[in-house]
Design a protein around this motif. Sequence first.
Motif, PDB file in Angstrom:
ATOM      1  N   LEU A 228       0.833  -1.207   0.000  1.00  0.00           N
ATOM      2  CA  LEU A 228       0.000   0.000   0.000  1.00  0.00           C
ATOM      3  C   LEU A 228       0.869   1.258   0.000  1.00  0.00           C
ATOM      4  CD1 LEU A 228      -2.766  -1.038   2.580  1.00  0.00           C
ATOM      5  CD2 LEU A 228      -3.007  -0.787   0.110  1.00  0.00           C
ATOM      6  N   GLY A 229       1.930   1.214   0.806  1.00  0.00           N
ATOM      7  CA  GLY A 229       2.833   2.371   0.885  1.00  0.00           C
ATOM      8  C   GLY A 229       3.472   2.662  -0.459  1.00  0.00           C
ATOM      9  N   LEU A 230       3.945   1.581  -1.109  1.00  0.00           N
ATOM     10  CA  LEU A 230       4.640   1.763  -2.392  1.00  0.00           C
ATOM     11  C   LEU A 230       3.665   2.226  -3.484  1.00  0.00           C
ATOM     12  CD1 LEU A 230       7.245   1.551  -3.999  1.00  0.00           C
ATOM     13  CD2 LEU A 230       6.794  -0.873  -4.335  1.00  0.00           C
ATOM     14  N   LEU A 231       2.470   1.629  -3.447  1.00  0.00           N
ATOM     15  CA  LEU A 231       1.443   2.016  -4.430  1.00  0.00           C
ATOM     16  C   LEU A 231       1.140   3.514  -4.300  1.00  0.00           C
ATOM     17  CD1 LEU A 231      -0.313   0.510  -6.491  1.00  0.00           C
ATOM     18  CD2 LEU A 231      -2.025   0.218  -4.720  1.00  0.00           C
ATOM     19  N   ALA A 232       0.964   3.960  -3.059  1.00  0.00           N
ATOM     20  CA  ALA A 232       0.648   5.376  -2.826  1.00  0.00           C
ATOM     21  C   ALA A 232       1.798   6.257  -3.306  1.00  0.00           C
ATOM     22  CB  ALA A 232       0.389   5.608  -1.341  1.00  0.00           C
ATOM     23  N   LYS A 233       3.010   5.801  -3.061  1.00  0.00           N
ATOM     24  CA  LYS A 233       4.169   6.613  -3.440  1.00  0.00           C
ATOM     25  C   LYS A 233       4.245   6.762  -4.973  1.00  0.00           C
ATOM     26  CE  LYS A 233       9.080   7.010  -2.928  1.00  0.00           C
ATOM     27  NZ  LYS A 233      10.035   6.642  -3.928  1.00  0.00           N
ATOM     28  N   VAL A 234       4.053   5.642  -5.664  1.00  0.00           N
ATOM     29  CA  VAL A 234       4.136   5.694  -7.131  1.00  0.00           C
ATOM     30  C   VAL A 234       3.019   6.586  -7.694  1.00  0.00           C
ATOM     31  CG1 VAL A 234       4.030   4.291  -9.243  1.00  0.00           C
ATOM     32  CG2 VAL A 234       5.378   3.502  -7.295  1.00  0.00           C
ATOM     33  N   GLN A 235       1.832   6.490  -7.084  1.00  0.00           N
ATOM     34  CA  GLN A 235       0.731   7.369  -7.524  1.00  0.00           C
ATOM     35  C   GLN A 235       1.080   8.842  -7.280  1.00  0.00           C
ATOM     36  OE1 GLN A 235      -2.649   5.770  -5.400  1.00  0.00           O
ATOM     37  NE2 GLN A 235      -3.263   4.511  -7.125  1.00  0.00           N
ATOM     38  N   ASP A 236       1.737   9.101  -6.139  1.00  0.00           N
ATOM     39  CA  ASP A 236       2.150  10.482  -5.849  1.00  0.00           C
ATOM     40  C   ASP A 236       3.055  11.016  -6.962  1.00  0.00           C
ATOM     41  OD1 ASP A 236       0.847  10.434  -3.439  1.00  0.00           O
ATOM     42  OD2 ASP A 236       2.654  10.270  -2.208  1.00  0.00           O
ATOM     43  N   GLU A 237       4.006  10.172  -7.397  1.00  0.00           N
ATOM     44  CA  GLU A 237       4.967  10.628  -8.422  1.00  0.00           C
ATOM     45  C   GLU A 237       4.218  11.008  -9.704  1.00  0.00           C
ATOM     46  OE1 GLU A 237       7.686  11.028  -7.160  1.00  0.00           O
ATOM     47  OE2 GLU A 237       8.238   9.386  -5.844  1.00  0.00           O
ATOM     48  N   CYS A 238       3.180  10.211 -10.016  1.00  0.00           N
ATOM     49  CA  CYS A 238       2.377  10.512 -11.201  1.00  0.00           C
ATOM     50  C   CYS A 238       1.717  11.885 -11.024  1.00  0.00           C
ATOM     51  CB  CYS A 238       1.328   9.429 -11.368  1.00  0.00           C
ATOM     52  SG  CYS A 238       0.302   9.659 -12.790  1.00  0.00           S
ATOM     53  N   GLY A 239       1.160  12.116  -9.824  1.00  0.00           N
ATOM     54  CA  GLY A 239       0.521  13.411  -9.539  1.00  0.00           C
ATOM     55  C   GLY A 239       1.526  14.550  -9.647  1.00  0.00           C
ATOM     56  N   HIS A 240       2.760  14.325  -9.185  1.00  0.00           N
ATOM     57  CA  HIS A 240       3.778  15.379  -9.269  1.00  0.00           C
ATOM     58  C   HIS A 240       4.035  15.739 -10.736  1.00  0.00           C
ATOM     59  CE1 HIS A 240       5.635  13.952  -5.179  1.00  0.00           C
ATOM     60  NE2 HIS A 240       4.362  14.313  -5.089  1.00  0.00           N
ATOM     61  N   GLY A 241       4.080  14.684 -11.572  1.00  0.00           N
ATOM     62  CA  GLY A 241       4.278  14.928 -13.004  1.00  0.00           C
ATOM     63  C   GLY A 241       3.161  15.831 -13.533  1.00  0.00           C
ATOM     64  N   LEU A 242       1.908  15.532 -13.120  1.00  0.00           N
ATOM     65  CA  LEU A 242       0.775  16.325 -13.630  1.00  0.00           C
ATOM     66  C   LEU A 242       0.849  17.779 -13.172  1.00  0.00           C
ATOM     67  CD1 LEU A 242      -2.227  13.853 -13.225  1.00  0.00           C
ATOM     68  CD2 LEU A 242      -0.960  14.438 -15.276  1.00  0.00           C
TER      69      LEU A 242
END
Length: 364
Positions: A81-95
Amino acid sequence: MESQPHNRDISGNTALDEAQRVKRFEERIQAGERIEPKDWMPDVYRRQLTRMISQHAHSEVVGMYPEGNWITRAPTLRRKLGLLAKVQDECGHGLYLYCAAETLGVDRSDLTDELLSGKAKYASIFNYPTLSWADIGVIGWLVDGAAIINQTPLAKCSYGPYARAMVHICKEESFHLKQGYEIVTKLAQGNSAQKEMVQESVNRWWWPVLMMFGPSDSDSSNSEDLMRWKVKLFSNDSLRQRFVNGSVAQAKAVKLTLPDPDLRFNEESGNWDYGTINWDEFWQVVKGHGPCNRERMRMSRKKHNDGRWVREAARAYSARHRKNENEDGKKYYSRKRRKNAALGSFFTGKIRKAAHSRGQPTRT
Ligand code: 3HC
């Protein structure tokens, strides 16, 4: 990428000549004022920001691949869950960052084309492979730790949209650092195989992480412009030094060693001196010849092609949405839609009343 002409200064005065505009602009920067998208700015400032913000956005997006690899292999549900959230965060940062770049008058699809054609750069660090679970901890600790040192000052940079995006991004990066350091600490306190795994990972990542801060100041071609205009507030070397100083104590706390025989505390400067960085390796990676450059580009192109239907659907939705607006921009609803909406609220009202009479809670 064409920059849009912005000929007016902030008071709408078009009579100022170029030199006066630049002077006025630099005075605003020196006074600590934020530059906003509609303000006049020199073309070089616009170009430099577009370059830097778009490279940053690409880095966040490409940065999802090395860690995304481990989501299915995370050792526990909590780690997954932690890693999934982190990877999603990176996507949001890109946006956020693509949006910030677009305020400078460029189109996101052009920026994506530049990434996919290999013209645009992204952070060198994401061209290294993630070979063990320990790499996920070490990336969180060192890579995100380096990103925080590099990016926290950007939250105070002179360009408003970039600075504001960085506030949010840095908060999330702090969570990434904590989850990474927690994984590292657990492994470092584990059995001998786990300790060995995490030390081996630190040995592989340490030097590439130091390279993240960019070439040494003497070879940093963009720093002069960026620092004069307060986009970068600190030089590459000074941020790198700050990172080394902090990492030594963090490594010691979990009984790990940093793979540098020249690492020594310098009483005079109060800094930790470190060995020579392999700049040949850095430039090789930047030029596309790192261990995973090809794989990252292949993946980027595949993801872009796989996502074509989403972009087409979004465009169709947007076109339809625009069709439903009056000339003055107000929403226009067809008679059928108005009737459906009225029926909807009629039934919702009935359902609420029935629930209420049964003593059930209703959503408002
Ligand atoms: N990787 C790839 N290319 C790099 C680089 C790196 N680590 N460091 C420098 N370069 C490139 C520059 O882009 C520049 O090339 P260009 O002129 O063709 O664009 C050239 O090397 C010379 O470097 P400069 O020092 O002159 O470049 P800058 O002044 O722009 O400084 C920087 C480089 C420090 C990376 C600066 O651009 C910066 O602070 N950028 C914002 C932060 C950023 O982009 N970070 C990327 C990592 S994102 C991340 O870490 C995600 C997180 O979730 C983990």
